[in-house]
Design an enzyme around this catalytic site. Structure first.
Site, short mmCIF file in Angstrom:
data_model
loop_
_atom_site.label_atom_id
_atom_site.label_comp_id
_atom_site.label_asym_id
_atom_site.label_seq_id
_atom_site.Cartn_x
_atom_site.Cartn_y
_atom_site.Cartn_z
N ARG A 65 0.84 -1.20 0.00
CA ARG A 65 0.00 0.00 0.00
C ARG A 65 0.88 1.25 0.00
NH1 ARG A 65 -3.06 -3.95 2.43
NH2 ARG A 65 -4.94 -4.32 1.17
N ASP A 89 -0.11 -6.63 -3.50
CA ASP A 89 -1.54 -6.41 -3.27
C ASP A 89 -2.08 -5.63 -4.46
OD1 ASP A 89 -4.15 -5.97 -1.89
OD2 ASP A 89 -3.02 -6.67 -0.17
N HIS A 114 -6.66 -10.04 -4.20
CA HIS A 114 -5.69 -8.96 -4.00
C HIS A 114 -4.58 -8.98 -5.07
CE1 HIS A 114 -7.21 -7.53 -0.11
NE2 HIS A 114 -7.46 -8.78 0.18
N GLU A 135 -10.20 -12.72 1.50
CA GLU A 135 -11.02 -11.67 0.87
C GLU A 135 -11.13 -11.84 -0.65
OE1 GLU A 135 -10.37 -8.15 4.18
OE2 GLU A 135 -9.21 -8.03 2.32
N TRP A 165 -6.90 -13.88 11.75
CA TRP A 165 -7.02 -12.42 11.82
C TRP A 165 -8.44 -11.93 12.03
CZ3 TRP A 165 -9.46 -8.99 8.30
CH2 TRP A 165 -10.02 -9.59 7.17
N ASP A 205 -2.13 -0.95 12.58
CA ASP A 205 -2.58 0.20 11.78
C ASP A 205 -3.83 0.82 12.38
OD1 ASP A 205 -4.81 -1.35 9.63
OD2 ASP A 205 -3.35 -2.50 10.77
N TRP A 246 -0.84 -2.80 8.42
CA TRP A 246 -1.29 -2.50 7.06
C TRP A 246 -1.10 -1.01 6.82
CZ3 TRP A 246 -1.89 -6.87 4.57
CH2 TRP A 246 -2.25 -8.01 5.30
N THR A 247 -0.67 -0.63 5.63
CA THR A 247 -0.14 0.72 5.45
C THR A 247 -0.98 1.61 4.55
OG1 THR A 247 1.30 -0.05 3.67
CG2 THR A 247 2.21 -0.04 5.91
N GLU A 248 -2.28 1.32 4.41
CA GLU A 248 -3.12 2.24 3.63
C GLU A 248 -3.00 3.67 4.14
OE1 GLU A 248 -5.53 -1.68 3.49
OE2 GLU A 248 -4.08 -0.69 4.80
#
Length: 767
Positions: free
Chosen positions: A176, A205, A293, A353, A419, A448, A485-487
């Site tokens: 991300r 991703d 993804h 997902e 998770w 995050d 997670w780095t969004e």
């Protein structure tokens, strides 16, 4: 969230040498030693050992050559030059790395520091290295001295130590937002410092492909770059108040008249990172996420999908197709190159997902499902995962997947990474199936999620063992990791802030596995100078006692307590950001009119804490209502469905419950829903009452018809607070809460006239 995205103690005899120890302190944590995680056993000695340029590092044979070199690199930073490393027997005034076959655990070690010698004993090199990291924390905090020191002192101590869990991991999403090689190495050093042994790198991703694959060059030529997306726009907006949200310019290029963000690691670069980690006994777990993804890959290789399309569905992107041999050829070619870069045992395939709707329509999938007696697309996903696992196993590797791989069947040999907090039975199902399980639930191990005053406590008190497992089944829980997670994390400074100091709490859970929380907080304060010296932009400790929405009847006082003695407070009242040049708050500030205050703490070097936005409102005491109620508890209306925020709740409830506390009832089991709590608080005395609403996703609290806390969502678990002036008697309560899927956190506490927050007594709740 991705989409918003007991063991025996070490019982080894200590080698005490000629040093005298205080036996009464042997098993008690001693906060004078700034050790995180705290050892299994520590006994304080008398005196100290002085390390000088004449000190020898002695190794027996070549078993611990790498560890001796790592120790020498560390000591060189203090002394200016390396020490001599010699083979042979132990000698006085030396640091001895000693092989000990009686130490059975792979990462266990013994450490004896006396005035005459330092003896570090281990059976395995990993154990010796963990002991070196303990020595590192016993050395002065500033590891990079400006002028060489003549002497470095170690306190006399005897330690016997081993980890509680085999898997002690941290995860970093570099897709991300991208992070440099230098940052990865810095992160590895910090993992080593706190005795972690796994680094899970999320390399691909929808937003970017970050690792070179020579057979498919367009994966990085094209897939590693993007124009700014909505995640970038969101952090750009936040950068106006916080420079940590500025997108790192090192990862922005101009190409063909476009501004592009991204980057990737060449195979040679990543091999260097892997070697750097292995020297510190840290395994890097590469994740190439599939079948979902995969947008960054499909953009360049559209043959991977069932229909050639590549788009976002309701929640997720189009996945690759498991019904075409070309897909497996691609996947196997990619993972073959990945295995050449990463020599470790584990390969992560993601598997979460997945929007399987395109498979339902594809003729190739209909034919394959009929041929293999596959009834559902969920079974089709299991077909893909199981086939890839066989490929991994043929190469001597072990597959890891997110817990969705359990759906419709998985072999017992795969490792499951749990998770989905809202599927509590998943790790139980996996353990009972014989799978090894790594626990990484979104709450509290998604780093995050925005930290608040409760974050450290929640991480420290996380228990990796689900309660429904037998002792035998619990052995399948091999450890845990936190995921970042780095969004919303565009810079290295922001990554540091989100990860530290939460990572230190997890380190103690997974290594020590003993509740020493208050003592841990004392030791954590002693760790901050080391993190400062290592240039870690950690989150400063919370200023306790502050409430976002404050009320007063005549006047009140702002008089915060410093969490660390060398901090200073600065504040503004005009809405501007507090800076070092802003007005200093050196004592109580009296407030007798409506106003807003922005407050921040600063370190001597000018690093700023969180900004506390404090609103002050003069308010009359709310009179109680003259209503007769006799039923205990609150009424809770249940509305299944998706809601953007708590203000958007409409329609008729599906069910009405009565609850004796503000929690999510077990009967509220839809993937997403809202709850409306209604009733009265039976207030026992007049006062200014503070309420603390912690929720995931959003909630709004009203008392006496006054909005007290607005913590509306969607967001991860986060606490906000507010006050209301109440007279004794029945006061109307309304709380609207939305759950967007995955959190299920709802907690409400109170305090009165400045007391510590506490649970609301059930006897107060009426309806």
């Amino acid at each position: 969230m991705r989409i918003h995205h007991y063991r025996k103690m070490l019982s080894l005899a200590l080698i005490l040498g000629c040093c005298t120890f205080h036996g009464a302190q042997a098993q008690e944590s001693n906060s004078k030693f700034p050790l995180i995680p705290y050892p299994s056993s520590l006994t304080i000695g008398q005196g100290s050992f002085n390390i000088t340029a004449k000190t020898l590092i002695v190794t027996e044979g070549h078993r611990f050559d790498n560890e001796a070199a790592q120790l020498n690199l560390l000591l060189k930073q203090y002394l200016g030059s390396p020490l001599k490393i010699a083979g042979g027997a132990a000698a006085e005034q030396s640091i001895v790395l000693k092989y000990d076959a009686t130490i059975t655990a792979p990462e266990a070690y013994r450490l004896s520091v006396t005035s005459k010698s330092v003896v570090l004993s281990a059976k395995e090199p990993a154990g010796a290295f963990r002991g070196i990291e303990t020595l590192r924390q016993l050395l002065p905090a500033d590891e990079h001295v400006q002028s060489p020191l003549k002497t470095v002192t170690l306190p006399a101590v005897a330690i016997a130590d081993q980890p509680a869990y085999a898997w002690r991991g941290m995860h970093l999403d570099v897709s991300r937002h991208f992070f440099s090689i230098d940052y990865l190495k810095k992160f590895i050093d910090l993992l080593a410092l706190y005795k972690f042994n796994k680094l899970h790198l999320h390399l691909t991703d929808d937003q970017g492909w970050r690792i070179e694959i020579k057979k498919y060059p367009k994966l990085t030529e094209e897939g590693a770059w993007r124009t700014f997306n909505n995640q970038d726009s969101a952090v750009m907006k936040k950068s106006a108040d916080n420079p940590d949200f500025v997108i790192d310019p090192k990862h922005i290029i101009q190409k063909d008249g476009k501004t592009l963000y991204g980057g990737f690691y060449t195979q040679q670069q990543m091999k260097g990172v892997v070697a750097y980690a292995l020297a510190r006994h840290i395994d890097i777990i590469p994740e190439i996420d599939m079948p979902g993804h995969m947008m960054a890959a499909i953009n360049s290789y559209p043959f991977l999908t069932a229909n050639g399309e590549n788009k976002w569905g309701k929640l997720f992107t189009t996945p690759i197709c498991p019904c075409k041999e070309t897909t497996f050829e691609f996947a196997q070619n990619v993972f073959t190159e990945i295995m050449e870069i990463f020599p470790g045992k584990y390969i992560h395939i993601g598997g979460d997902e997945v929007d399987r709707s395109s498979w339902e329509q594809a003729q190739s999938c209909k034919e394959l499902m009929a041929k293999n007696n596959i009834k559902t697309t969920a079974e089709l996903q299991s077909y893909f995962i199981n086939r890839m696992e066989k490929f991994f196993n043929s190469k001597g590797r072990k597959l890891i997947g997110w817990d969705e791989i359990l759906e419709d069947g998985i072999s017992s040999t795969a490792v499951v990474m749990y998770w989905r907090s809202w599927v509590p039975n998943a790790p139980v199902k996996a353990a009972k199936n014989g799978n090894q399980v790594v626990m990484s639930p979104g709450n509290p191990l998604y780093f995050d999620n925005e930290p608040d005053r409760n974050s450290l406590y929640e991480v420290y008190h996380f228990n990796p063992i689900p309660p429904k497992l037998t002792a035998a089944e619990a052995k399948g829980i091999i450890g845990a990791q936190a995921n970042t997670w780095t969004e919303r994390i565009p810079s290295e400074n922001r990554a540091d802030y989100m990860i530290f100091p939460r990572m230190t709490a997890l380190a103690e859970v997974l290594w020590s596995n003993k509740d020493r929380y208050e003592d841990y907080l004392k030791r954590l304060k002693l760790q901050f100078p080391r993190l400062d010296a290592l240039q870690v932009s950690y989150r400063l400790q919370d200023v306790s006692g502050l409430v976002e929405r404050n009320v007063f009847t005549d006047e009140t006082v702002l008089n915060p307590v410093k969490p660390l003695p060398d901090l200073s407070f600065r504040y503004t009242t005009d809405g501007s950001l507090p800076e070092l040049s802003s007005t200093a708050l050196n004592g109580p500030l009296k407030i007798s009119k409506n106003m807003s205050v922005r407050l921040a703490a600063f370190t001597p070097k000018g690093r700023r804490s969180d900004i506390y936005d404090l609103q002050y409102t003069q308010q009359d005491m709310a009179a109680p209502v003259n209503t007769f109620v006799s039923s205990p508890g609150l009424s809770c209306n249940y509305y299944p469905g998706e809601f953007k925020n708590a203000k958007s709740i409409t329609g008729e409830p599906k069910a009405v419950f009565t609850v004796d506390s503000v929690i999510v009832p077990k009967k509220a089991d839809a993937p997403s829903f809202c709850l409306k709590y209604q009733g009265y608080l039976d207030i026992p005395a007049d006062g200014i009452y503070s309420f603390y609403l912690n929720c995931d996703d959003g909630g709004i609290l009203k008392i006496a018809g006054r909005e007290v806390v607005d913590n509306d969502g969607p967001h991860g678990p986060f606490e906000k607070s507010g006050q209301v002036a109440l007279r004794k008697g029945l006061q109307p309560l309304n709380l609207d809460f939305i759950e967007g899927g995955g959190g299920y956190t709802l907690k409400l506490k109170y305090s009165v006239n400045g007391s510590q927050p506490m649970e609301i007594p059930s006897s107060w709740l009426k309806h």
